[in-house]
Design a protein around this motif. Structure first.
Motif, short mmCIF file in Angstrom:
data_model
loop_
_atom_site.label_atom_id
_atom_site.label_comp_id
_atom_site.label_asym_id
_atom_site.label_seq_id
_atom_site.Cartn_x
_atom_site.Cartn_y
_atom_site.Cartn_z
N THR A 31 93.48 37.47 38.50
CA THR A 31 94.17 37.34 39.79
C THR A 31 95.40 36.47 39.59
OG1 THR A 31 92.05 37.41 40.96
CG2 THR A 31 93.93 36.58 42.18
N ARG A 92 93.88 33.08 37.99
CA ARG A 92 92.44 32.83 38.04
C ARG A 92 91.73 33.78 37.09
NH1 ARG A 92 89.15 29.84 42.39
NH2 ARG A 92 87.06 30.21 41.65
N GLY A 98 77.55 33.28 35.68
CA GLY A 98 76.93 33.89 36.86
C GLY A 98 77.88 34.49 37.87
N GLY A 99 79.06 34.87 37.46
CA GLY A 99 79.90 35.64 38.37
C GLY A 99 80.92 34.83 39.12
N GLY A 100 80.82 33.53 39.11
CA GLY A 100 81.83 32.75 39.80
C GLY A 100 83.12 32.70 39.01
N ALA A 101 84.21 32.53 39.69
CA ALA A 101 85.50 32.45 39.02
C ALA A 101 85.85 31.00 38.75
CB ALA A 101 86.58 33.12 39.86
N ASP A 102 86.66 30.76 37.72
CA ASP A 102 87.12 29.42 37.44
C ASP A 102 88.11 28.98 38.50
OD1 ASP A 102 87.26 29.90 33.85
OD2 ASP A 102 85.60 29.49 35.21
N GLY A 103 88.44 27.68 38.50
CA GLY A 103 89.48 27.19 39.38
C GLY A 103 90.82 27.78 39.02
N LEU A 104 91.75 27.63 39.92
CA LEU A 104 93.10 28.12 39.69
C LEU A 104 93.79 27.31 38.61
CD1 LEU A 104 94.29 28.68 43.37
CD2 LEU A 104 93.55 30.42 41.73
N PHE A 106 97.62 26.47 37.46
CA PHE A 106 98.94 26.51 38.08
C PHE A 106 100.06 26.38 37.06
CE2 PHE A 106 98.56 26.39 42.71
CZ PHE A 106 97.21 26.13 42.88
N TYR B 35 91.88 19.64 43.79
CA TYR B 35 92.91 19.64 42.77
C TYR B 35 93.63 18.29 42.79
CZ TYR B 35 92.36 24.70 42.64
OH TYR B 35 91.84 25.97 42.51
N LEU B 43 99.60 20.65 39.09
CA LEU B 43 98.34 20.85 39.82
C LEU B 43 97.23 21.16 38.83
CD1 LEU B 43 99.86 22.93 42.63
CD2 LEU B 43 98.04 21.32 43.11
N PHE B 45 92.92 21.57 38.34
CA PHE B 45 91.65 21.83 38.99
C PHE B 45 90.64 20.73 38.66
CE2 PHE B 45 88.14 24.10 40.67
CZ PHE B 45 87.14 24.20 39.73
N GLU B 48 84.80 22.70 42.06
CA GLU B 48 84.59 23.63 43.16
C GLU B 48 83.15 23.52 43.63
OE1 GLU B 48 84.80 27.75 42.05
OE2 GLU B 48 85.00 28.44 44.11
N ARG B 55 80.03 24.42 41.36
CA ARG B 55 80.00 25.68 40.62
C ARG B 55 80.88 25.65 39.38
NH1 ARG B 55 78.43 30.47 42.65
NH2 ARG B 55 80.20 31.46 41.65
N ASN B 56 81.97 24.93 39.49
CA ASN B 56 82.90 24.84 38.36
C ASN B 56 83.47 23.45 38.31
OD1 ASN B 56 83.22 27.63 37.20
ND2 ASN B 56 83.71 28.08 39.31
N PRO B 97 82.95 31.83 46.93
CA PRO B 97 83.56 31.77 45.59
C PRO B 97 84.13 33.11 45.14
CG PRO B 97 81.50 30.60 45.61
CD PRO B 97 81.61 31.28 46.94
N GLN B 98 83.47 34.22 45.53
CA GLN B 98 83.97 35.52 45.11
C GLN B 98 85.32 35.83 45.73
OE1 GLN B 98 80.69 34.95 45.80
NE2 GLN B 98 80.18 35.09 43.64
N GLN B 103 92.75 30.97 48.22
CA GLN B 103 92.44 29.60 48.58
C GLN B 103 93.53 29.06 49.49
OE1 GLN B 103 91.67 27.16 45.16
NE2 GLN B 103 89.86 28.31 44.57
#
Lengths: 116, 114
Positions: A31, A92, A98-104, A106, B35, B43, B45, B48, B55-56, B97-98, B103
């Motif tokens: 993304t 991203r 488990g399917g979650g995405a990492d943080g953005l 930048f 962030y 910026l 991360f 989350e 989660r992350n 999260p999906q 955001q």
């Protein structure tokens, strides 16, 4: 950590001109997002891109998700004074757990300055 | 709908102290990310949260921690503050999260450590 290479760092343009900025990465992103940040505020989402090759417009803004998934660009047509600010690209990846995405992740931002 | 709110907006602390920042997501959003923004690093991360679970996590020392409550509100804590922790701390929310590629950011908390 990961970095996105965003260019140019700053742009000085005349009102009415078109603007182009881009982001590149050595990694693949699922993304791409483009944000604008005004002084003292948080980033505001402008455009989100979800598929390689996708071209999306939002008014005078047009952004594309590069076919390699490693780059994206943002164009602003016919710039106006309120376009002044810092533009950030963000990518991203799909996370491994488990399917979650990492943080953005930048880019460092493109500072747009418009001369009337 | 009200946007993401963060409190306080500005904070001044001294080295060695600890600080807690608060974030209320957009109504209906259950995922909250934090962030750090600095002129040098941009910026970055932090972490989350979703359903009260982290989660992350980004690449920050253990002095940075957070939590999320059952109403999706989130707090982050920084212990033993260092001068380099001076930054704008931004909170972002998304529905899940999906969908967290979309955001939405709050105005941030400007932390100054002296």
């Amino acid at each position: 950590g990961q970095q996105l290479n965003q260019s140019p760092q700053s742009m000085f343009i005349q009102e009415g001109e078109d603007v182009s900025m881009n982001c590149t990465s050595s990694s693949i992103f699922n993304t791409w997002l483009w944000y604008k940040q005004d002084p003292g505020e948080g980033p505001v989402l402008l455009i989100a891109l979800y598929k390689a090759g996708e071209l999306t417009s939002n008014g005078r803004l047009t952004a594309q998700f590069g076919i390699t998934r490693k780059d994206s660009f943002l164009n602003i047509s016919a710039s106006i004074p309120s376009d002044v600010g810092i533009y950030f690209c963000a990518g991203r990846r799909r996370g491994n757990s488990g399917g979650g995405a990492d943080g953005l992740t930048f880019g460092k931002g493109t500072h747009l300055i418009i001369q009337p | 709908k009200a946007g993401v709110t963060q409190t306080p907006r500005y904070l001044i602390k001294t080295r060695g102290q600890q600080v807690t920042l608060s974030c209320s997501p957009i109504s209906g959003h259950r995922s909250v990310s934090w962030y750090q923004q600095t002129p040098g690093q941009g910026l970055q991360f932090l972490f989350e949260y979703f359903s009260e679970t982290q989660r992350n996590k980004g690449n920050f020392p253990g002095r940075f921690s957070g939590r999320q409550f059952s109403n999706s509100r989130s707090e982050m804590n920084v212990s033993t503050l260092e001068l380099g922790d001076s930054a704008l701390y931004l909170c972002a929310s998304s529905e899940t999260p999906q969908s967290s590629y979309e955001q939405y950011f709050g105005p941030g908390t400007r932390l100054t450590v002296t």
